[in-house]
Write a protein that holds these residues in place. Sequence first.
Motif, short mmCIF file in Angstrom:
data_model
loop_
_atom_site.label_atom_id
_atom_site.label_comp_id
_atom_site.label_asym_id
_atom_site.label_seq_id
_atom_site.Cartn_x
_atom_site.Cartn_y
_atom_site.Cartn_z
N ARG A 113 21.90 39.07 31.56
CA ARG A 113 20.49 38.75 31.36
C ARG A 113 19.58 39.80 31.99
N ILE A 114 19.97 40.31 33.15
CA ILE A 114 19.13 41.31 33.82
C ILE A 114 19.33 42.69 33.20
N ALA A 115 20.58 43.10 33.02
CA ALA A 115 20.87 44.46 32.56
C ALA A 115 20.42 44.70 31.12
N TYR A 116 20.49 43.70 30.27
CA TYR A 116 20.15 43.90 28.87
C TYR A 116 18.82 43.26 28.47
N SER A 117 18.02 42.89 29.44
CA SER A 117 16.70 42.35 29.10
C SER A 117 15.84 43.48 28.54
N PRO A 118 14.96 43.14 27.60
CA PRO A 118 14.14 44.21 27.02
C PRO A 118 13.22 44.83 28.06
N ILE A 119 13.03 46.10 27.93
CA ILE A 119 12.13 46.82 28.83
C ILE A 119 10.70 46.51 28.37
N LYS A 120 9.92 46.01 29.29
CA LYS A 120 8.54 45.66 28.95
C LYS A 120 7.66 46.88 29.16
N PRO A 121 6.91 47.25 28.14
CA PRO A 121 6.05 48.42 28.31
C PRO A 121 4.90 48.12 29.27
N VAL A 122 4.51 49.14 30.00
CA VAL A 122 3.37 49.00 30.90
C VAL A 122 2.12 49.26 30.08
N LEU A 123 1.31 48.26 29.95
CA LEU A 123 0.10 48.37 29.16
C LEU A 123 -1.05 48.85 30.03
N PRO A 124 -1.92 49.67 29.48
CA PRO A 124 -3.08 50.08 30.27
C PRO A 124 -4.01 48.88 30.44
N PRO A 125 -4.82 48.91 31.49
CA PRO A 125 -5.75 47.79 31.67
C PRO A 125 -6.75 47.75 30.52
N PRO A 126 -7.26 46.56 30.21
CA PRO A 126 -8.22 46.47 29.11
C PRO A 126 -9.49 47.28 29.42
N ALA A 127 -10.08 47.79 28.37
CA ALA A 127 -11.31 48.58 28.55
C ALA A 127 -12.43 47.67 29.02
N ARG A 128 -13.26 48.26 29.85
CA ARG A 128 -14.42 47.48 30.33
C ARG A 128 -15.45 47.36 29.23
N PRO A 129 -16.02 46.19 29.11
CA PRO A 129 -17.06 46.04 28.08
C PRO A 129 -18.28 46.90 28.44
N SER A 130 -18.88 47.53 27.43
CA SER A 130 -20.05 48.36 27.74
C SER A 130 -21.34 47.69 27.35
N MET A 170 20.05 50.31 27.67
CA MET A 170 20.21 49.72 28.99
C MET A 170 19.79 50.75 30.03
N ASP A 171 19.02 50.31 30.98
CA ASP A 171 18.51 51.14 32.06
C ASP A 171 19.44 51.00 33.27
N ILE A 172 19.77 52.13 33.92
CA ILE A 172 20.70 52.09 35.06
C ILE A 172 20.14 51.26 36.22
N ASN A 173 18.82 51.31 36.42
CA ASN A 173 18.22 50.51 37.50
C ASN A 173 18.37 49.02 37.24
N LYS A 174 18.22 48.63 35.97
CA LYS A 174 18.42 47.21 35.64
C LYS A 174 19.89 46.82 35.78
N ALA A 175 20.79 47.75 35.45
CA ALA A 175 22.22 47.46 35.62
C ALA A 175 22.56 47.26 37.09
N ILE A 176 22.03 48.11 37.95
CA ILE A 176 22.27 47.96 39.40
C ILE A 176 21.67 46.66 39.91
N THR A 177 20.46 46.37 39.47
CA THR A 177 19.83 45.11 39.88
C THR A 177 20.65 43.91 39.40
#
Length: 151
Positions: free
Chosen positions: A134-151, A1-8
């Motif tokens: 629901r807010i405090a224990y929701s799974p943390i979604k990873p930040v994905l890098p943007p998709p690579a540009r096609p070459s 659990m993340d403290i920021n999500k708990a506060i939110t």
Amino acid sequence: MDINKAITGVVAGGASGGAGVALIWVVGSYLMAGARGANSGFDVGLWVTVMLASWIIATIVFWFGIAGLGLPAWALLHRLGWTGPLQAVFFGGLITFAGSVGLMLAMGGSLSESVAPASLLALDGAVVGWVIQRIAYSPIKPVLPPPARPS
């Protein structure tokens, strides 16, 4: 659990509790006024103002209740591993019921006068518990890098 999500979760839970109380207050007042025949000149602005003021006041009261009763109970339940939505709904309603009865008794009411309104508020407290969980224990979604540009 993340403290920021708990506060939110606590902020959102208090706001949802305030909204429930405001809805109960305004609908109940409107129905009571209708029973007396006083709704013939329905003033939308007045009812919106009453609902907004009720929401603000009830939200502040819910935040105090969460801080005084809910957070210590949450810490205990978290330590015991009882972090599911059903536990949050049950204990949110139970704590709101107990806090409401205690507040009404402290204001000079009797136990028999306090049970019915506290039961209605317990339903609202159950929703608050669910929102916070629901807010405090929701799974943390990873930040994905943007998709690579096609070459």
